[in-house]
Design a protein around this motif. Structure first.
Motif, mmCIF file in Angstrom:
data_model
loop_
_atom_site.group_PDB
_atom_site.id
_atom_site.type_symbol
_atom_site.label_atom_id
_atom_site.label_comp_id
_atom_site.label_asym_id
_atom_site.label_seq_id
_atom_site.Cartn_x
_atom_site.Cartn_y
_atom_site.Cartn_z
ATOM 1 N N LYS A 186 -3.462 -0.617 37.889
ATOM 2 C CA LYS A 186 -2.924 -0.155 36.621
ATOM 3 C C LYS A 186 -3.982 -0.285 35.522
ATOM 4 O O LYS A 186 -4.753 -1.240 35.515
ATOM 5 C CB LYS A 186 -1.692 -0.976 36.240
ATOM 6 C CG LYS A 186 -0.506 -0.769 37.176
ATOM 7 C CD LYS A 186 0.699 -1.581 36.693
ATOM 8 C CE LYS A 186 1.891 -1.345 37.616
ATOM 9 N NZ LYS A 186 3.072 -2.145 37.189
ATOM 10 N N PRO A 194 -5.505 -1.424 32.101
ATOM 11 C CA PRO A 194 -5.226 -2.646 31.347
ATOM 12 C C PRO A 194 -4.326 -2.349 30.160
ATOM 13 O O PRO A 194 -4.197 -1.198 29.731
ATOM 14 C CB PRO A 194 -6.618 -3.108 30.904
ATOM 15 C CG PRO A 194 -7.428 -1.864 30.890
ATOM 16 C CD PRO A 194 -6.906 -1.013 32.007
ATOM 17 N N PRO A 195 -3.684 -3.369 29.605
ATOM 18 C CA PRO A 195 -2.735 -3.140 28.508
ATOM 19 C C PRO A 195 -3.375 -2.697 27.202
ATOM 20 O O PRO A 195 -2.687 -2.318 26.268
ATOM 21 C CB PRO A 195 -2.058 -4.505 28.350
ATOM 22 C CG PRO A 195 -3.039 -5.492 28.888
ATOM 23 C CD PRO A 195 -3.745 -4.787 30.008
ATOM 24 N N GLY A 196 -4.704 -2.721 27.127
ATOM 25 C CA GLY A 196 -5.374 -2.319 25.898
ATOM 26 C C GLY A 196 -5.931 -3.539 25.178
ATOM 27 O O GLY A 196 -5.878 -4.652 25.705
ATOM 28 N N PRO A 197 -6.488 -3.351 23.994
ATOM 29 C CA PRO A 197 -6.580 -2.055 23.299
ATOM 30 C C PRO A 197 -7.610 -1.130 23.941
ATOM 31 O O PRO A 197 -8.572 -1.598 24.538
ATOM 32 C CB PRO A 197 -7.024 -2.454 21.891
ATOM 33 C CG PRO A 197 -7.800 -3.722 22.097
ATOM 34 C CD PRO A 197 -7.126 -4.429 23.227
ATOM 35 N N ASN A 240 -10.849 4.317 28.896
ATOM 36 C CA ASN A 240 -9.977 4.676 30.019
ATOM 37 C C ASN A 240 -10.417 6.012 30.600
ATOM 38 O O ASN A 240 -10.178 7.065 30.015
ATOM 39 C CB ASN A 240 -8.523 4.746 29.542
ATOM 40 C CG ASN A 240 -7.553 5.031 30.676
ATOM 41 O OD1 ASN A 240 -7.940 5.102 31.834
ATOM 42 N ND2 ASN A 240 -6.285 5.190 30.342
ATOM 43 N N LYS A 284 -15.360 -3.332 30.210
ATOM 44 C CA LYS A 284 -14.471 -2.527 29.351
ATOM 45 C C LYS A 284 -14.511 -1.034 29.689
ATOM 46 O O LYS A 284 -14.627 -0.176 28.809
ATOM 47 C CB LYS A 284 -14.808 -2.734 27.865
ATOM 48 C CG LYS A 284 -14.730 -4.187 27.402
ATOM 49 C CD LYS A 284 -13.300 -4.695 27.485
ATOM 50 C CE LYS A 284 -13.177 -6.124 26.960
ATOM 51 N NZ LYS A 284 -13.387 -6.225 25.519
ATOM 52 N N THR A 334 -6.985 8.510 33.060
ATOM 53 C CA THR A 334 -5.867 9.383 32.698
ATOM 54 C C THR A 334 -6.367 10.797 32.441
ATOM 55 O O THR A 334 -7.283 10.998 31.630
ATOM 56 C CB THR A 334 -5.141 8.844 31.450
ATOM 57 O OG1 THR A 334 -4.718 7.499 31.710
ATOM 58 C CG2 THR A 334 -3.924 9.689 31.124
#
Length: 447
Positions: free
Chosen positions: A24, A26-29, A42, A399, A45
């Motif tokens: 998945k 990562p939750p961010g930011p 990212n 990152k 996507t």
């Protein structure tokens, strides 16, 4: 305190479906040059940021809002205002050149391709029935096939040395179909009722050649299957310096004379939509059309009464689609910029000796990071899964996030789907972060 009321039997069955192994995001930011310069970039996507500025500028102009935009969907649809139900068929007719014109009557507009596919599968596949597709495949199809219909994705596993977008795919489709008609001992039987093709392909980023698309139609006819063709990236094609060996030009199956092939056109159902082409997937609009199957369209249309396209999406995109000169200009510029963005990443991959699947469509490229992973893990006694886990973790530490194509049933365990449709500074930073994650030199980048 008493126990809560039990879930429905349907919910319990769905709860029992084991989740796939998922990497998945990562939750961010997430990265933003001003708001979050140290955020995660990212690259997983399938979104297109290349012309976001131009679209925002256009949509920021003064816009007339009328009372029907504030009311239930049916009020808007029965007003005199142009809606996406009126304009999406015109968009398809102008750019996909269908043999039978797409109209408001033979199509259904809905809140995204995934929603349309889910309702289509509900209408054409029995519970437990198989939806056949070849590997590798777009992994979120599983979500849309299983819910709400409880149909079953059935993969034709294509070996790594076979081109799954060529005529060589059909023996594997035949094998999978027959195995599920007469399953081997101990396996569940899932009668195949639907054949699914993504063209242009996700994740492979290539236009499927006409002879192969026709082969799918003939295969569906031979085995009395529904044929679903997802053409959402049909207008996101491009020319580049790194084309596939078969650099096919996209032609929608809507433009084929299926009857002349001996195929019943009523078995072919096509998913299209403009949001990928305009880099606006968050607006959630798509179109399902099956011009020779009006009964199916009439069945599916009311299913969106409770979950319609939002009036805001309609308001913005109706104005956009009505401006035909802008649409033509935007599509042309998007194609040019996609080719440039792909070339930029392809040159970098070439500079590192990374094998990749040459592309001519979409916003992604499948790259084999095997040489990087081997450098990082060396001769350590590790499984393929452990090596992949370590590679994903190393990139996240720097990152940047990529999606492994093992999630898409890719037989090559070191490949990733890399989204390249980002502004040049963002993409350059992402590539430098990947290099740092694996401790490799910086490769030259295109100026």
């Amino acid at each position: 305190m008493s126990a809560p009321p039990p879930l429905s039997s349907r919910a319990l069955r769905r709860q029992a479906i084991p989740p796939p192994h998922v990497y998945k995001p990562p939750p961010g930011p997430f990265y933003d040059s001003e708001l979050s310069p140290n955020g995660v970039i990212n690259l997983s996507t399938a979104e297109n940021d290349l012309l976001s500025g131009r679209l925002i500028e256009y949509l920021s102009r003064p816009l007339a809002i009328y009372p029907p935009h504030l009311k239930y969907r049916n009020t808007l649809l029965t007003s005199e205002l142009p809606t996406v139900e009126d304009l999406l068929p015109t968009y398809v007719n102008d750019h996909f050149h269908p043999l039978v014109q797409v109209t408001r009557e033979n199509s259904v507009a809905g809140p995204g391709i995934g929603s349309l596919l889910a309702q289509l599968i509900w209408a054409i596949a029995d519970e437990g029935a198989g939806v056949l597709l070849s590997s590798p495949f777009y992994d979120d199809y599983v979500r849309d096939i299983v819910h709400p219909s409880f149909a079953t994705p059935v993969l034709a596993n294509v070996p790594a040395d076979v081109d799954s977008l060529s005529m060589e795919v059909f023996p594997y489709l035949e094998k999978s179909l027959h195995e599920h008609a007469s399953p081997i001992s101990g396996e569940d039987k899932h009668e195949i009722q639907v054949l699914l093709l993504c063209n242009p392909h996700n994740p492979l980023g290539q236009v499927v050649a006409r002879e192969v698309v026709e082969g799918y139609a003939l295969f569906a006819e031979k085995h009395n299957l529904h044929l679903v063709v997802d053409e959402v990236f049909g207008l996101s094609t491009f020319k580049s310096n790194y084309p596939p060996a078969v650099d096919a030009e996209f032609k929608s199956i809507l433009s084929y004379d299926l009857a002349a092939l001996g195929v019943n056109p009523a078995r072919a159902h096509v998913l299209v939509g403009p949001t990928k082409d305009f880099g606006a997937s968050g607006f959630k609009l798509g179109l399902l059309t099956s011009p020779s199957n009006p009964a199916l369209i009439s069945l599916i249309r009311p299913l969106f009464n409770a979950t319609p396209i939002s009036a805001a999406s309609d308001l913005f995109f109706a104005r956009l689609l009505a401006d035909k000169p802008l649409v033509d200009s935007f599509l042309k510029e998007n194609s040019l910029k996609l080719g440039q963005a792909y070339d930029f990443v392809a040159k970098w991959m070439e500079g590192h000796g990374l094998p990749f699947v040459r592309a001519n469509a979409g916003v992604f490229v499948v790259v084999d990071l095997g040489p990087f992973i081997a450098r990082m893990t060396g001769s350590a006694d590790m499984s393929d899964q452990e090596r992949l886990d370590r590679a994903v973790a190393a990139m996240l530490e720097e990152k940047v996030f990529l999606k492994p194509t093992t999630l898409m049933a890719d037989p090559i365990p070191t490949r990733f789907r890399l989204i390249y449709a980002h502004p040049r500074p963002v993409m350059e930073l992402a590539l430098r972060r990947i290099e740092k994650a694996f401790g490799v030199r910086e490769a030259p980048l295109l100026e």
